[in-house]
Design a protein around this motif. Structure first.
Motif, PDB file in Angstrom:
ATOM      1  N   VAL A  74       0.849  -1.183   0.000  1.00 23.00           N
ATOM      2  CA  VAL A  74       0.000   0.000   0.000  1.00 23.00           C
ATOM      3  C   VAL A  74       0.890   1.240   0.000  1.00 23.00           C
ATOM      4  CG1 VAL A  74      -0.231   0.014   2.513  1.00 23.00           C
ATOM      5  CG2 VAL A  74      -1.999   1.078   1.133  1.00 23.00           C
ATOM      6  N   VAL A  92      -3.258  -0.842  -3.380  1.00 21.36           N
ATOM      7  CA  VAL A  92      -4.027   0.382  -3.211  1.00 21.36           C
ATOM      8  C   VAL A  92      -3.078   1.573  -3.047  1.00 21.36           C
ATOM      9  CG1 VAL A  92      -5.770   1.568  -1.831  1.00 21.36           C
ATOM     10  CG2 VAL A  92      -5.825  -0.912  -1.999  1.00 21.36           C
ATOM     11  N   ILE A 124      -5.902   4.208   4.363  1.00 20.56           N
ATOM     12  CA  ILE A 124      -6.144   3.217   3.310  1.00 20.56           C
ATOM     13  C   ILE A 124      -6.119   1.812   3.899  1.00 20.56           C
ATOM     14  CG2 ILE A 124      -5.091   2.134   1.267  1.00 20.56           C
ATOM     15  CD1 ILE A 124      -6.676   4.672   0.690  1.00 20.56           C
ATOM     16  N   THR A 142      -9.322  -0.666   3.683  1.00 21.64           N
ATOM     17  CA  THR A 142      -9.252  -1.949   2.994  1.00 21.64           C
ATOM     18  C   THR A 142      -9.432  -3.110   3.972  1.00 21.64           C
ATOM     19  OG1 THR A 142      -6.835  -1.912   3.099  1.00 21.64           O
ATOM     20  CG2 THR A 142      -7.881  -1.111   1.069  1.00 21.64           C
ATOM     21  N   HIS A 143      -8.996  -2.942   5.213  1.00 18.55           N
ATOM     22  CA  HIS A 143      -9.181  -3.987   6.229  1.00 18.55           C
ATOM     23  C   HIS A 143     -10.663  -4.132   6.566  1.00 18.55           C
ATOM     24  CE1 HIS A 143      -8.382  -6.628   9.587  1.00 18.55           C
ATOM     25  NE2 HIS A 143      -9.086  -5.828  10.370  1.00 18.55           N
ATOM     26  N   THR A 176     -12.690  -6.060   3.944  1.00 14.76           N
ATOM     27  CA  THR A 176     -12.495  -7.514   3.782  1.00 14.76           C
ATOM     28  C   THR A 176     -13.197  -8.310   4.862  1.00 14.76           C
ATOM     29  OG1 THR A 176     -10.405  -7.384   4.997  1.00 14.76           O
ATOM     30  CG2 THR A 176     -10.325  -7.308   2.579  1.00 14.76           C
TER      31      THR A 176
END
Length: 182
Positions: free
Chosen positions: A3, A70, A174, A178-179, A182
């Motif tokens: 990232v 990302v 970010i 993103t965590h 998911t």
């Protein structure tokens, strides 16, 4: 996770990249285009942006050849200084184009704009943090999570650390987004 957080400032661009366990710090220096004056009636306004674009390409191309999942880019804030806002917006567009270009060694799957408040909150848990608090929080985060990078962090000047702290905040935001996805 691979990232990258980018702070497209008007004087310098902070770039923080996490590739696996390797934290990478970069600062690209630029200059604000000159204003029209009696001594300079026709300033070259696009040249500094072009120079910054070339510098950004060199830095991002040298970061890694691995795929970055990302890239987060701090979005331009709205302030009383419209000229600075416009320059930051141009740099944001440069990095978005740079990240998504075809055939790039770094091909982002996603480019996400992050507001300055969100970046600040990701690093300091307060979306109104000042630069001094951001820099201290970034140093603390690096000391805790990547102690081998602390000596490198300390070699940067105050303004460079501010750009890196903002980029780190973007990267952490970010990672959080993103965590949660998911």
């Amino acid at each position: 996770m691979n990232v990258c957080g980018i702070d497209p400032g008007t004087q310098r661009i902070g770039i923080v990249q996490l590739v696996g366990d390797d934290l990478r710090l970069h600062v690209v220096h630029g200059k604000v285009p000159p204003r029209k004056s009696k001594k300079n009636p026709h300033p070259t306004k696009l040249n500094p942006l072009y120079e910054m674009d070339l510098s950004a390409h060199r830095v991002v191309d040298s970061l890694t050849t691995s795929l970055i999942a990302v890239i987060g880019i701090e979005s331009a804030a709205i302030s009383a200084n419209g000229r600075q806002d416009a320059l930051a917006g141009c740099r944001q567009a440069i990095f978005t184009r740079l990240a998504m270009r075809v055939g790039a060694p770094i091909a982002a799957k996603m480019v996400i704009p992050i507001t300055p408040g969100t970046a600040k909150k990701a690093l300091t848990d307060y979306n109104g943090s000042d630069k001094k608090r951001m820099v201290q929080a970034a140093r603390d985060w690096i000391r805790t999570n990547h102690p081998g990078k602390l000596a490198e962090w300390d070699t940067y000047g105050d303004k460079d650390r501010e750009a890196l702290a903002d980029a780190l905040g973007v990267m952490l935001a970010i990672m959080r987004v993103t965590h949660e996805a998911t």
